[in-house]
Design a protein around this motif. Structure first.
Motif, mmCIF file in Angstrom:
data_model
loop_
_atom_site.group_PDB
_atom_site.id
_atom_site.type_symbol
_atom_site.label_atom_id
_atom_site.label_comp_id
_atom_site.label_asym_id
_atom_site.label_seq_id
_atom_site.Cartn_x
_atom_site.Cartn_y
_atom_site.Cartn_z
ATOM 1 N N GLU A 236 -54.203 14.450 -48.695
ATOM 2 C CA GLU A 236 -53.889 13.038 -48.952
ATOM 3 C C GLU A 236 -52.400 12.846 -49.230
ATOM 4 O O GLU A 236 -51.997 12.229 -50.228
ATOM 5 C CB GLU A 236 -54.740 12.490 -50.102
ATOM 6 C CG GLU A 236 -56.239 12.542 -49.846
ATOM 7 C CD GLU A 236 -56.678 11.793 -48.579
ATOM 8 O OE1 GLU A 236 -55.882 11.010 -48.046
ATOM 9 O OE2 GLU A 236 -57.823 12.004 -48.135
ATOM 10 N N ILE A 237 -51.572 13.366 -48.346
ATOM 11 C CA ILE A 237 -50.121 13.256 -48.485
ATOM 12 C C ILE A 237 -49.670 11.803 -48.440
ATOM 13 O O ILE A 237 -48.625 11.434 -48.992
ATOM 14 C CB ILE A 237 -49.427 14.087 -47.380
ATOM 15 C CG1 ILE A 237 -47.928 14.247 -47.648
ATOM 16 C CG2 ILE A 237 -49.653 13.473 -46.010
ATOM 17 C CD1 ILE A 237 -47.614 15.161 -48.768
ATOM 18 N N GLY A 238 -50.439 10.938 -47.818
ATOM 19 C CA GLY A 238 -50.096 9.523 -47.743
ATOM 20 C C GLY A 238 -50.135 8.819 -49.084
ATOM 21 O O GLY A 238 -49.585 7.728 -49.228
ATOM 22 N N ASP A 239 -50.806 9.430 -50.089
ATOM 23 C CA ASP A 239 -50.876 8.843 -51.422
ATOM 24 C C ASP A 239 -49.765 9.333 -52.333
ATOM 25 O O ASP A 239 -49.736 8.976 -53.519
ATOM 26 C CB ASP A 239 -52.240 9.162 -52.064
ATOM 27 C CG ASP A 239 -53.392 8.521 -51.312
ATOM 28 O OD1 ASP A 239 -53.159 7.483 -50.670
ATOM 29 O OD2 ASP A 239 -54.520 9.062 -51.364
ATOM 30 N N MET A 240 -48.871 10.167 -51.815
ATOM 31 C CA MET A 240 -47.790 10.705 -52.648
ATOM 32 C C MET A 240 -46.753 9.611 -52.945
ATOM 33 O O MET A 240 -46.312 8.923 -52.030
ATOM 34 C CB MET A 240 -47.118 11.894 -51.946
ATOM 35 C CG MET A 240 -45.975 12.520 -52.734
ATOM 36 S SD MET A 240 -45.281 13.967 -51.893
ATOM 37 C CE MET A 240 -46.533 15.195 -52.264
ATOM 38 N N ASP A 282 -47.950 3.189 -39.697
ATOM 39 C CA ASP A 282 -47.955 1.867 -40.324
ATOM 40 C C ASP A 282 -47.290 1.901 -41.692
ATOM 41 O O ASP A 282 -46.599 0.954 -42.087
ATOM 42 C CB ASP A 282 -49.394 1.352 -40.457
ATOM 43 C CG ASP A 282 -50.014 1.004 -39.117
ATOM 44 O OD1 ASP A 282 -49.261 0.879 -38.130
ATOM 45 O OD2 ASP A 282 -51.260 0.875 -39.052
ATOM 46 N N MET A 283 -47.502 2.994 -42.435
ATOM 47 C CA MET A 283 -46.895 3.119 -43.752
ATOM 48 C C MET A 283 -45.372 3.191 -43.657
ATOM 49 O O MET A 283 -44.661 2.656 -44.512
ATOM 50 C CB MET A 283 -47.437 4.351 -44.474
ATOM 51 C CG MET A 283 -48.898 4.245 -44.887
ATOM 52 S SD MET A 283 -49.441 5.673 -45.847
ATOM 53 C CE MET A 283 -48.492 5.445 -47.363
ATOM 54 N N ILE A 284 -44.873 3.859 -42.621
ATOM 55 C CA ILE A 284 -43.411 3.919 -42.416
ATOM 56 C C ILE A 284 -42.870 2.520 -42.153
ATOM 57 O O ILE A 284 -41.851 2.109 -42.706
ATOM 58 C CB ILE A 284 -43.087 4.873 -41.252
ATOM 59 C CG1 ILE A 284 -43.407 6.311 -41.646
ATOM 60 C CG2 ILE A 284 -41.622 4.754 -40.843
ATOM 61 C CD1 ILE A 284 -43.341 7.299 -40.492
ATOM 62 N N THR A 285 -43.578 1.764 -41.308
ATOM 63 C CA THR A 285 -43.153 0.385 -41.006
ATOM 64 C C THR A 285 -43.141 -0.481 -42.256
ATOM 65 O O THR A 285 -42.240 -1.306 -42.453
ATOM 66 C CB THR A 285 -44.090 -0.241 -39.954
ATOM 67 O OG1 THR A 285 -44.099 0.585 -38.786
ATOM 68 C CG2 THR A 285 -43.634 -1.644 -39.580
ATOM 69 N N GLY A 288 -43.834 2.443 -47.026
ATOM 70 C CA GLY A 288 -44.618 3.235 -47.969
ATOM 71 C C GLY A 288 -44.513 4.724 -47.759
ATOM 72 O O GLY A 288 -45.029 5.505 -48.581
ATOM 73 N N PHE A 289 -43.880 5.157 -46.668
ATOM 74 C CA PHE A 289 -43.751 6.596 -46.401
ATOM 75 C C PHE A 289 -42.410 6.845 -45.707
ATOM 76 O O PHE A 289 -41.998 6.075 -44.833
ATOM 77 C CB PHE A 289 -44.906 7.089 -45.517
ATOM 78 C CG PHE A 289 -45.129 8.573 -45.592
ATOM 79 C CD1 PHE A 289 -45.870 9.115 -46.619
ATOM 80 C CD2 PHE A 289 -44.586 9.431 -44.643
ATOM 81 C CE1 PHE A 289 -46.081 10.490 -46.699
ATOM 82 C CE2 PHE A 289 -44.790 10.794 -44.713
ATOM 83 C CZ PHE A 289 -45.546 11.329 -45.745
ATOM 84 N N TYR A 294 -42.024 12.398 -42.620
ATOM 85 C CA TYR A 294 -43.084 12.362 -41.610
ATOM 86 C C TYR A 294 -42.777 13.322 -40.461
ATOM 87 O O TYR A 294 -43.646 14.103 -40.048
ATOM 88 C CB TYR A 294 -43.246 10.931 -41.091
ATOM 89 C CG TYR A 294 -44.181 10.793 -39.914
ATOM 90 C CD1 TYR A 294 -45.555 10.944 -40.075
ATOM 91 C CD2 TYR A 294 -43.691 10.505 -38.647
ATOM 92 C CE1 TYR A 294 -46.421 10.808 -39.000
ATOM 93 C CE2 TYR A 294 -44.557 10.367 -37.561
ATOM 94 C CZ TYR A 294 -45.910 10.518 -37.749
ATOM 95 O OH TYR A 294 -46.753 10.396 -36.675
ATOM 96 N N TYR A 295 -41.531 13.297 -39.974
ATOM 97 C CA TYR A 295 -41.193 14.164 -38.847
ATOM 98 C C TYR A 295 -41.111 15.634 -39.259
ATOM 99 O O TYR A 295 -41.309 16.520 -38.433
ATOM 100 C CB TYR A 295 -39.889 13.695 -38.197
ATOM 101 C CG TYR A 295 -40.067 12.389 -37.460
ATOM 102 C CD1 TYR A 295 -40.965 12.291 -36.399
ATOM 103 C CD2 TYR A 295 -39.361 11.250 -37.835
ATOM 104 C CE1 TYR A 295 -41.153 11.093 -35.729
ATOM 105 C CE2 TYR A 295 -39.538 10.044 -37.165
ATOM 106 C CZ TYR A 295 -40.434 9.969 -36.119
ATOM 107 O OH TYR A 295 -40.642 8.782 -35.463
#
Length: 486
Positions: A236-240, A282-285, A288-289, A294-295
Motif C-alpha cells: 500500500e505504497i499509495g497510502d504513504m 491519478d494520484m500524481i495528477t 497525492g504521489f 513513481y518512476y
C-alpha cells in the motif's frame, strides 16, 4: 449417468426388494438391493451413482443406515417413503420417492441424481510448475502471464511495482519474486504503509536511536536494516504520506539513510518491491504521489488480475484453500459442482481474500459435509437447483395443498392488507358491492407478486423465494401451478 455406476438399494421388505429389482432392471439401471443387516459389508465408494433408502426393520438398524448415509456425502440419496425429518440436514438428499413407483417419477429422480453428481468433481488437482509457485494458484491466462513476469524479473535487481485490487494476492507475487531471486536466502520483510500512523512510519522503516522521542528507551533497527541482504515489501505504497515519500526517494537513489534521532549514515543493500491498489497516475495528477518516486518504483510493473477476470481459477483456488485449512486441523468439506459453478458467476469485489473468508465460513457451518448451492449465502447463489419433485398420487390432494399455500402466504403475519391500504392511501382491498371470485382474485394477486419477485432477481428462483419468505420448493410448485416461466 454413467452406466457402469450402480444404484444401492437398502430395503428390508422382501416384496419391495423384488419390485425394485424388476423396475430398475426394466429401465436399464444396474442395482444392488441389500438388507440393512448387510450394510457393513458395502464399500461406500464412488462406484455408486445413487442410494435409495427404503423401509428398515427396526430403529437400531435405521440409525445405522442414517450414519452410513450421513458419512457418504459424495453419493446422492433418495428415500422411499417419508423420512424428510431425518434427511433434511443431509446436503446430498435429493428427494422422496412416493409409492407406488412409476416410470416417470423414478427416471426423473435418477436424472436429478445425475445432475447432483455433475460431469466432474470439484476436487481438482493443481498442476504446479514449481513448488515456489505453490501460493500462486491458477491456470488462467492472467496468472500464467504473472508467473512469466516473475521469472523474467526475479534474478535482476530491478525494483518491482505490483498493481491490483485489494485481496488479489499482491504479497504472494512479492514473495515469489523474492524466493526466485538470488536473495532468497536473505530475509523478506513486509510492511503495510497504510496501517502505520504517519508519525511512526519513519521509525518503522528506518529505526531510531535511544531517546529520539518519548518512549524510545532503547535503540531499534528499522525494517530496512532488518531486510539487509534480502527484500523489503512496501505494501500500500499509495497510502504513504508525502513527507515520507521524499525520504524514501533518497533511500532509493543513494541506498543509505539515518535512523530517527541519529547522525550516522547507514548503507543498505536491499531490493525494494512495492504494491498498491490505488491508481498512482491519478494520484500524481492530483498531487497525492510524487512523480519521481513513481518512476523509481515502477521499473518493472506486474499487474494482478481481479478474481472476476479469472473465474476459471476458482475451482483450483477452492481446492488449495480447503487443503490449507485441512492441514491446519480444520474439518474437511467439499463443494458440489453446481455450487462451484455458482461461485464462478460471482463478481468477487473482495477477490481471493473474499473467497478465503467464504471457505472458512463454510468449514465452520458445514464441517465434513458437501456444500451445495442452497448452503451458500444468498449473494453467492447464481444458479437454481433442479430439485426432484415427486408426482402426487392424487390430483385433488395437490390442488387442495396448493390452495392452502396460496391462502397461508396471502394471510401470513408478514402480509398485512391494512398496512398496504394505508400505504397506498386508499381502501385497496374493500369488497365490491357486486362481490368477487375470491379464488381468482387471490390467484391473480399471487401471480403478480411472484412475477415481480422473479423479475427483480432475474429469474433466480432461490432469491425470489427468499424475497417472498417461502421455501424454494413451494415457489417452484406455484410456478408450475400458474405456468409461470423464469
Amino acid at each position: 449417468m454413467d452406466r457402469l455406476a450402480k444404484l444401492l438399494i437398502i430395503e428390508d421388505d422382501e416384496k419391495l426388494q423384488l419390485q425394485l429389482a424388476i423396475i430398475l432392471e426394466f429401465i436399464g439401471e444396474q442395482a444392488l438391493v441389500i438388507h440393512s443387516e448387510q450394510l457393513d459389508s458395502v464399500k461406500w465408494t464412488t462406484e455408486w451413482s445413487a442410494c435409495i433408502w427404503g423401509s428398515i426393520s427396526d430403529e437400531i438398524a435405521e440409525a445405522n443406515v442414517a450414519k452410513h448415509i450421513q458419512n457418504s456425502i459424495h453419493i446422492p440419496t433418495l428415500t422411499l417413503g417419508k423420512k424428510t425429518g431425518t434427511m433434511c440436514e443431509f446436503p446430498h438428499f435429493i428427494g422422496e420417492l412416493c409409492t407406488p413407483l412409476n416410470y416417470t417419477q423414478l427416471t426423473d429422480a435418477l436424472h436429478h441424481c445425475s445432475v447432483f453428481l455433475g460431469k466432474q468433481s470439484s476436487e481438482f488437482v493443481s498442476g504446479r510448475k514449481s513448488t515456489l509457485f505453490r501460493s500462486l494458484v491458477g491456470e488462467s491466462a492472467g496468472i500464467k502471464e504473472v508467473r512469466h513476469l516473475i521469472e523474467q524479473v526475479a534474478n535482476t535487481e530491478a525494483n518491482v511495482l505490483i498493481l491490483g485490487e485489494s485481496g488479489t494476492g499482491k504479497e504472494v507475487v512479492a514473495r515469489n519474486v523474492h524466493y526466485h531471486s538470488s536473495r532468497r536466502k536473505g530475509p523478506f520483510v513486509p510492511i503495510n504503509c497504510g496501517a502505520i500512523p504517519a508519525d511512526l512510519l519513519e521509525s518503522e522503516l528506518f529505526g531510531h536511536e535511544k531517546g529520539a522521542f518519548t518512549g524510545a528507551i532503547t535503540a531499534r533497527k528499522g525494517r530496512f536494516e532488518l531486510a539487509e541482504g534480502g527484500t523489503i515489501f512496501l505494501d500500500e505504497i499509495g497510502d504513504m504520506p508525502m513527507p515520507m515519500q521524499v525520504k524514501l526517494l533518497r533511500v532509493l537513489q543513494e541506498r543509505c539513510f539515518e535512523r530517527v534521532g541519529g547522525n550516522s549514515t547507514i548503507k543498505v543493500n536491499v531490493r525494494i518491491i512495492a504494491a498498491t491498489h490505488r491508481n498512482l497516475d491519478d494520484m500524481i495528477t492530483d498531487g497525492g504521489f510524487r512523480e519521481d518516486l513513481y518512476y523509481r518504483l515502477n521499473v518493472f510493473p506486474i499487474e494482478m488480475p481481479a478474481l472476476r477476470e479469472r473465474s476459471e481459477d476458482i475451482p483450483l483456488l477452492l481446492t488449495e484453500l480447503m487443503s490449507r485449512m485441512e492441514a491446519e486441523g480444520s474439518p474437511a468439506i467439499r463443494f458440489a459442482p453446481r455450487a462451484v459453478d455458482s461461485l464462478m458467476d460471482h463478481t468477487w469485489p473482495g477477490n481471493v481474500r473474499e473467497l478465503a473468508n467464504l471457505v472458512e465460513r463454510m468449514v465452520i457451518l458445514y464441517p465434513n459435509k458437501l456444500v451445495d448451492v442452497t448452503n451458500l449465502p444468498t449473494k453467492y447463489r447464481y444458479s437454481d437447483i433442479p430439485e426432484f419433485q415427486p408426482e402426487y398420487t392424487s390430483s385433488s390432494d395437490s390442488i387442495e395443498e396448493q390452495e392452502r399455500d396460496v391462502l397461508s402466504s396471502i394471510f401470513s403475519p408478514n402480509f398485512s392488507a391494512e398496512e398496504e391500504s394505508a400505504k397506498n392511501g386508499s381502501d385497496a382491498y374493500s369488497l365490491p358491492e357486486e362481490g368477487l371470485n375470491l379464488k381468482e382474485y387471490l390467484a391473480d394477486l399471487e401471480v403478480d407478486l411472484i412475477s415481480q419477485a422473479l423479475n427483480k432477481h432475474d429469474g433466480v428462483v432461490a432469491r425470489a423465494a427468499d424475497m417472498l419468505e417461502i421455501r424454494r420448493t413451494t415457489l417452484v410448485e406455484k410456478m408450475k401451478k400458474y405456468n409461470l416461466q423464469r
